[in-house]
Design a protein around this motif. Sequence first.
Motif, PDB file in Angstrom:
ATOM      1  N   SER A 134       0.830  -1.202   0.000  1.00  0.00           N
ATOM      2  CA  SER A 134       0.000   0.000   0.000  1.00  0.00           C
ATOM      3  C   SER A 134       0.871   1.262   0.000  1.00  0.00           C
ATOM      4  O   SER A 134       1.808   1.381   0.772  1.00  0.00           O
ATOM      5  CB  SER A 134      -0.889  -0.027   1.240  1.00  0.00           C
ATOM      6  OG  SER A 134      -1.552   1.194   1.367  1.00  0.00           O
ATOM      7  N   VAL A 165       1.035   5.756  -0.460  1.00  0.00           N
ATOM      8  CA  VAL A 165       0.268   6.998  -0.346  1.00  0.00           C
ATOM      9  C   VAL A 165       0.367   7.721  -1.689  1.00  0.00           C
ATOM     10  O   VAL A 165       1.460   8.049  -2.157  1.00  0.00           O
ATOM     11  CB  VAL A 165       0.810   7.883   0.800  1.00  0.00           C
ATOM     12  CG1 VAL A 165       0.111   9.234   0.809  1.00  0.00           C
ATOM     13  CG2 VAL A 165       0.634   7.171   2.139  1.00  0.00           C
ATOM     14  N   ALA A 220      -7.095   3.340  -5.680  1.00  0.00           N
ATOM     15  CA  ALA A 220      -7.654   2.945  -4.374  1.00  0.00           C
ATOM     16  C   ALA A 220      -8.013   1.461  -4.382  1.00  0.00           C
ATOM     17  O   ALA A 220      -7.818   0.762  -3.386  1.00  0.00           O
ATOM     18  CB  ALA A 220      -8.884   3.793  -4.066  1.00  0.00           C
ATOM     19  N   LYS A 237      -3.535   4.319  -0.434  1.00  0.00           N
ATOM     20  CA  LYS A 237      -4.229   5.386   0.297  1.00  0.00           C
ATOM     21  C   LYS A 237      -4.201   6.643  -0.573  1.00  0.00           C
ATOM     22  O   LYS A 237      -3.113   7.060  -1.005  1.00  0.00           O
ATOM     23  CB  LYS A 237      -3.526   5.649   1.632  1.00  0.00           C
ATOM     24  CG  LYS A 237      -3.583   4.468   2.576  1.00  0.00           C
ATOM     25  CD  LYS A 237      -2.851   4.814   3.860  1.00  0.00           C
ATOM     26  CE  LYS A 237      -2.114   3.616   4.382  1.00  0.00           C
ATOM     27  NZ  LYS A 237      -1.003   3.953   5.248  1.00  0.00           N
ATOM     28  N   LYS A 244     -14.228   5.848  -0.262  1.00  0.00           N
ATOM     29  CA  LYS A 244     -14.477   5.265   1.070  1.00  0.00           C
ATOM     30  C   LYS A 244     -15.706   4.362   1.036  1.00  0.00           C
ATOM     31  O   LYS A 244     -15.719   3.289   1.641  1.00  0.00           O
ATOM     32  CB  LYS A 244     -14.630   6.379   2.114  1.00  0.00           C
ATOM     33  CG  LYS A 244     -13.275   7.020   2.457  1.00  0.00           C
ATOM     34  CD  LYS A 244     -13.365   7.947   3.647  1.00  0.00           C
ATOM     35  CE  LYS A 244     -13.813   9.306   3.217  1.00  0.00           C
ATOM     36  NZ  LYS A 244     -13.787  10.313   4.268  1.00  0.00           N
ATOM     37  N   THR A 294      -9.398   3.833   1.198  1.00  0.00           N
ATOM     38  CA  THR A 294      -8.950   4.896   2.102  1.00  0.00           C
ATOM     39  C   THR A 294      -8.652   6.144   1.281  1.00  0.00           C
ATOM     40  O   THR A 294      -7.850   6.078   0.336  1.00  0.00           O
ATOM     41  CB  THR A 294      -7.656   4.466   2.835  1.00  0.00           C
ATOM     42  OG1 THR A 294      -7.918   3.232   3.489  1.00  0.00           O
ATOM     43  CG2 THR A 294      -7.199   5.505   3.840  1.00  0.00           C
ATOM     44  N   LEU A 344      -2.420  10.433   6.197  1.00  0.00           N
ATOM     45  CA  LEU A 344      -2.064   9.221   5.430  1.00  0.00           C
ATOM     46  C   LEU A 344      -0.593   8.825   5.547  1.00  0.00           C
ATOM     47  O   LEU A 344      -0.235   7.683   5.279  1.00  0.00           O
ATOM     48  CB  LEU A 344      -2.413   9.415   3.941  1.00  0.00           C
ATOM     49  CG  LEU A 344      -3.874   9.766   3.597  1.00  0.00           C
ATOM     50  CD1 LEU A 344      -4.019   9.969   2.091  1.00  0.00           C
ATOM     51  CD2 LEU A 344      -4.829   8.672   4.065  1.00  0.00           C
TER      52      LEU A 344
END
Length: 275
Positions: free
Chosen positions: A2, A4, A23, A28, A47, A52, A77
């Motif tokens: 994952s 950002v 996403a 994130k 969401k 996220t 984040l």
Amino acid sequence: MSKVVVLTGAGGVLCSTLAKALAEQGHKIAVLDLKLEAAEQVAQDIKAAGGTAIGVVANVLEKASLEEAKTKVNEVLGPVDILVNGAGGNHPLGTTSNPFLEEADLENTTEGFKTFFDLDSKGIEFVFNLNFIGTLLPTQVFAKDMIGKKGCSVLNISSMNAYTPLTKIPAYSGAKAAVSNFTQWLAVHFSKVGIRVNALAPGFFLTEQNRTLLTNSDGSLTQRGQQIIDQTPMSRYGVPEDLISSTLYLCDEASSFVTGIVIPIDGGFSAYSGV
Ligand code: NAD
């Protein structure tokens, strides 16, 4: 893994689709846009689908606004791994009325009629700033987080106009050529610190920016809209989803030795001479 991901202009048509696709990969997402409501709506959609995301207001032309957005992204984040520079667009003041200059145009007094000689430097400046400076400033702000980390990259959004300029829009064509050129420059500059820099060059996607140029009020194609389809071997406009696979590839380790490239996603437009 994952990551950002920050996307600018992600309240808009193309980058909201890319935000949602990233996403879905478990990243994130920070949805940045000048319009907070649009950014928040996209974050809300992500969401609602189990992802996220946060919506953050940011003006890509103001460093202070970007710094403020970065503080928020970092707080919520964490440090940024990937930046997609999606904010961009054209402006009527940087656009001529006709594709070719005719002698008679100089006598045309119709309200709003613009030849090359009437182009307003403010309009040209707006388009150059939004597309070029609006790519450079977010990179200055967000790429700092990427130094010394693995798997970081920047993805810029260029255009078909960068290869061969489209008639009527010299400012947008020049600005996107600058984005493609900057993509190569930055890829070289960042090569020793492990940040890859690539770009997409979308062909023609029917969005709010170009809807009135390409379609009439009844939904039929304008002459320019039809010309584009005739020049596109695959005979259709792109849909935002056409950009997803190249985006995922360029933001992933799968492309870890790929930097400084611009991928045309254009239904064959740039390969076709028209004959
Ligand atoms: P769009 O107008 O739907 O989205 C652009 C978004 O950028 C909007 O949400 C807008 O609010 C935001 N924005 C504008 N100015 C900003 C600023 N100063 N700071 C922060 N955000 C700002 O457009 P789109 O079609 O989704 O385009 C996305 C990108 O793709 C642009 O760079 C555009 O030039 C490029 N592009 C579009 C096409 C096309 O056919 N639509 C083709 C090639 C390239």
